[in-house]
Motif scaffolding. Structure first.
Motif, PDB file in Angstrom:
ATOM      1  N   GLY A   5       0.803  -1.208   0.000  1.00 52.00           N
ATOM      2  CA  GLY A   5       0.000   0.000   0.000  1.00 52.00           C
ATOM      3  C   GLY A   5       0.838   1.262   0.000  1.00 52.00           C
ATOM      4  N   HIS A   6       2.161   1.111  -0.159  1.00 57.23           N
ATOM      5  CA  HIS A   6       3.070   2.249  -0.183  1.00 57.23           C
ATOM      6  C   HIS A   6       3.881   2.234  -1.482  1.00 57.23           C
ATOM      7  N   PHE A   7       4.324   3.418  -1.898  1.00 58.11           N
ATOM      8  CA  PHE A   7       5.062   3.542  -3.148  1.00 58.11           C
ATOM      9  C   PHE A   7       6.419   2.853  -3.061  1.00 58.11           C
ATOM     10  N   ALA A   8       6.903   2.415  -4.210  1.00 57.30           N
ATOM     11  CA  ALA A   8       8.146   1.648  -4.296  1.00 57.30           C
ATOM     12  C   ALA A   8       9.355   2.418  -3.786  1.00 57.30           C
ATOM     13  N   SER A   9       9.336   3.736  -3.898  1.00 59.46           N
ATOM     14  CA  SER A   9      10.486   4.549  -3.496  1.00 59.46           C
ATOM     15  C   SER A   9      10.775   4.470  -2.005  1.00 59.46           C
ATOM     16  N   GLU A  10       9.833   3.991  -1.208  1.00 60.87           N
ATOM     17  CA  GLU A  10      10.061   3.900   0.240  1.00 60.87           C
ATOM     18  C   GLU A  10      11.052   2.803   0.597  1.00 60.87           C
ATOM     19  N   GLY A  11      11.263   1.822  -0.286  1.00 61.26           N
ATOM     20  CA  GLY A  11      12.316   0.837  -0.075  1.00 61.26           C
ATOM     21  C   GLY A  11      11.978  -0.266   0.906  1.00 61.26           C
ATOM     22  N   TYR A  12      13.046  -0.952   1.340  1.00 57.47           N
ATOM     23  CA  TYR A  12      12.883  -2.166   2.119  1.00 57.47           C
ATOM     24  C   TYR A  12      12.140  -1.928   3.433  1.00 57.47           C
ATOM     25  N   GLY A  13      11.261  -2.859   3.750  1.00 56.81           N
ATOM     26  CA  GLY A  13      10.504  -2.806   4.991  1.00 56.81           C
ATOM     27  C   GLY A  13       9.260  -1.949   4.904  1.00 56.81           C
ATOM     28  N   LYS A  14       9.112  -1.210   3.800  1.00 57.80           N
ATOM     29  CA  LYS A  14       7.963  -0.325   3.645  1.00 57.80           C
ATOM     30  C   LYS A  14       7.249  -0.572   2.315  1.00 57.80           C
ATOM     31  N   ALA A  15       8.021  -0.812   1.269  1.00 60.53           N
ATOM     32  CA  ALA A  15       7.449  -1.137  -0.035  1.00 60.53           C
ATOM     33  C   ALA A  15       7.588  -2.634  -0.297  1.00 60.53           C
ATOM     34  N   SER A  16       6.622  -3.216  -1.000  1.00 57.79           N
ATOM     35  CA  SER A  16       6.704  -4.630  -1.368  1.00 57.79           C
ATOM     36  C   SER A  16       7.825  -4.849  -2.369  1.00 57.79           C
TER      37      SER A  16
END
Length: 516
Positions: free
Chosen positions: A450-461
């Motif tokens: 549910g978060h954009f890819a730019s957030e990276g590991y632990g936050k983006a799938s």
């Protein structure tokens, strides 16, 4: 656009991007181990419970005769790395025992003698591999194996006992049920004779002889990435049907939906959005490690959110497809859990199916429940969990096999006779997530975390270690010039963090949709 479908003694909580891009890509952050470690015992006399609670910053390095002694901060980093390794699931520990041993040897001169004595037995981890595997089988069986005559449904004060379940599934009415197993959450599985499973009522499989195992696996399958940190494996619904039986999910909610409505939900005039990688080449299989989340889909919605690997071939409008992954679909199951699905499509018949909801997929595993929950799931900025999936074409029979897990355990296969175009090879693949349904574009659900890819590991799938099987039945890294980003609406979803190495492609994907 891709076609969318769809005993080591352990406690119950055991310690536990291929695109032609014009701009430089950011390095993918390295995954870290799950912090949710609990005390455990490995064999006899090797208690790690004390070790796993130590604070590296609080340990003063022991005296060393080496002239260039590492600084305390470097030592603390090494100790933190060791703690992360030992906090990983026991199954991963025994598989990566050499890495643990090497890290231990690096840190040993800088830790107190008492801690060295505690750590010494860790070098023998590999000796416990068979016992750990046996323990995991017993634990899974104990949690899920319930007898037919008196199946207890868990639920505290609401726990109840049932002696008989009404069987409403049209595919099971005329089949003898050997055992019924009730899972947590009241998923009900019937154990059916492997030779009487729904797939064999498919007219395209007339006189089909079941293939009980692949004739071979892709070359290079046993080569595993050497990771400095590890991520825990999520588990599918594992249960124990007797030998010669296969588990078939009795989904009472889907039984109540007419076949016409199902066809509309899956195929007709639906909206769809996507975020992932599209890859164009001759394909004989795909492998990937998939980060598992439970994307939000509005309650009462007929939309679904799915993450999958997919292989297609065929002319426009008549595409054959195989698709495997997890999805959240309230309209199909009456809940918002991540569930594992194996889907396929016959382009000529314009027919899409998944799991055993219509006949086609031949299951040989007696303990993997298709359509069941995948758990635990990842937590935003918290513990991360993955599943390993492999789809590959048997070079002798031309059947398309599905296997899962670190040991690539076969679940079953799609007979080549189900298809018209993909029976020889695939020509297109999609890796990532997508949403589909009557309001998937106008009121889009989440994809992935549910978060954009730019957030990276632990936050983006993420998906990692994506490889393809070539014409020689060998696992290889995809050609980076044959892939393209597939993002339908960059305001809702994104793909980022792409990189390629000898272990395959790695990338982040997903987004909030309209649920911002």
């Amino acid at each position: 656009m891709p076609s969318k479908t769809l005993e080591v003694t352990t406690s119950e909580g055991d310690i536990d991007q291929v695109a032609t891009l014009a701009k430089p890509q950011a390095e993918t952050p390295q995954p870290i181990a799950s912090p949710l470690a609990v005390p455990m015992i490995i064999g006899e006399g090797c208690d790690l419970s004390g070790l796993l609670s130590f604070d590296p910053e609080s340990i003063e390095p022991a005296h060393s005769t080496v002239r260039d002694e590492p600084s305390p901060s470097v030592t603390a980093d090494q100790l933190q790395c060791l703690k992360a390794l030992l906090s990983s699931p026991i199954e991963t520990l025994v598989e990566n025992s050499e890495e643990v041993k090497n890290t231990l040897e690096e840190t040993q001169p800088h830790v107190p003698v008492t801690l060295q004595l505690k750590l010494w037995p860790v070098v023998m981890l590999s000796a416990f591999r068979s016992r750990v595997q046996l323990a995991r089988q017993r634990i899974d069986s104990r949690h899920t194996h319930l007898p037919l005559e008196q199946a207890t449904v868990a639920g505290g004060k609401d726990a109840r006992t049932t002696t008989q379940w009404e069987n409403t599934s049209p595919f099971l009415m005329d089949r003898q049920t050997n055992k019924t197993i009730v899972m947590e959450g009241e998923d009900i599985y019937d154990c059916i004779d492997v030779n009487l499973q729904p797939a064999l009522s498919q007219p395209l499989l007339k006189d089909h002889k079941i293939q009980m195992e692949p004739s071979s696996f892709p070359i290079g399958l046993n080569v595993k990435p050497l990771l400095r940190q590890v991520i825990s494996q999520a588990h599918m619904s594992i249960l124990e049907c007797p030998a010669g039986m296969v588990p078939i999910l009795r989904n009472r909610r889907r039984d109540q939906i007419s076949s016409k409505k199902i066809d509309i939900m899956i195929n007709k005039d639906k909206q769809q959005e996507e975020a992932g990688i599209k890859y164009y080449a001759d394909l004989y299989g795909v492998r990937a490690t998939i980060n598992v989340y439970e994307p939000k889909v509005k309650k009462g919605s007929n939309d679904a959110s799915q993450t999958a690997i997919q292989i297609d071939n065929g002319p426009r409008g008549h595409v054959d497809s195989i698709c495997v992954g997890y999805s959240v679909s309230p309209s199909a199951h009456g809940d918002n859990f991540a569930r594992f699905h194996a889907g396929w499509r016959n382009g000529k018949l314009n027919k899409t199916c998944f799991d055993h909801d219509c006949p086609g997929f031949v299951q040989i595993s007696h303990n993997v429940g298709l359509g069941g929950r995948v758990q635990p799931v990842s937590v935003y900025n918290g513990p991360q969990y993955v599943i390993n999936i492999l789809i590959f074409k048997d070079p002798k029979t031309n059947n398309w096999w599905l296997s899962y897990g670190e040991d690539n355990t076969p679940i079953g296969y799609w007979p080549s006779s189900l298809f018209n175009s993909i029976n020889n090879k695939g020509k297109f693949s999609f890796w990532g997530g997508y949403v589909s349904g009557p309001t998937a574009s106008s009121d889009s659900p989440q994809i992935g975390s549910g978060h954009f890819a730019s957030e990276g590991y632990g936050k983006a799938s993420f998906m990692r270690n994506i490889q393809i099987v070539d014409e020689n039945s060998k696992l290889v890294t995809p050609n980076e010039y044959k892939g393209r980003y597939g993002i339908s609406d960059t305001r809702k979803y994104s793909v980022d963090g792409y990189k390629v190495n000898k272990y395959g492609i790695h990338m982040y994907y997903g987004g909030p949709g309209n649920l911002v």
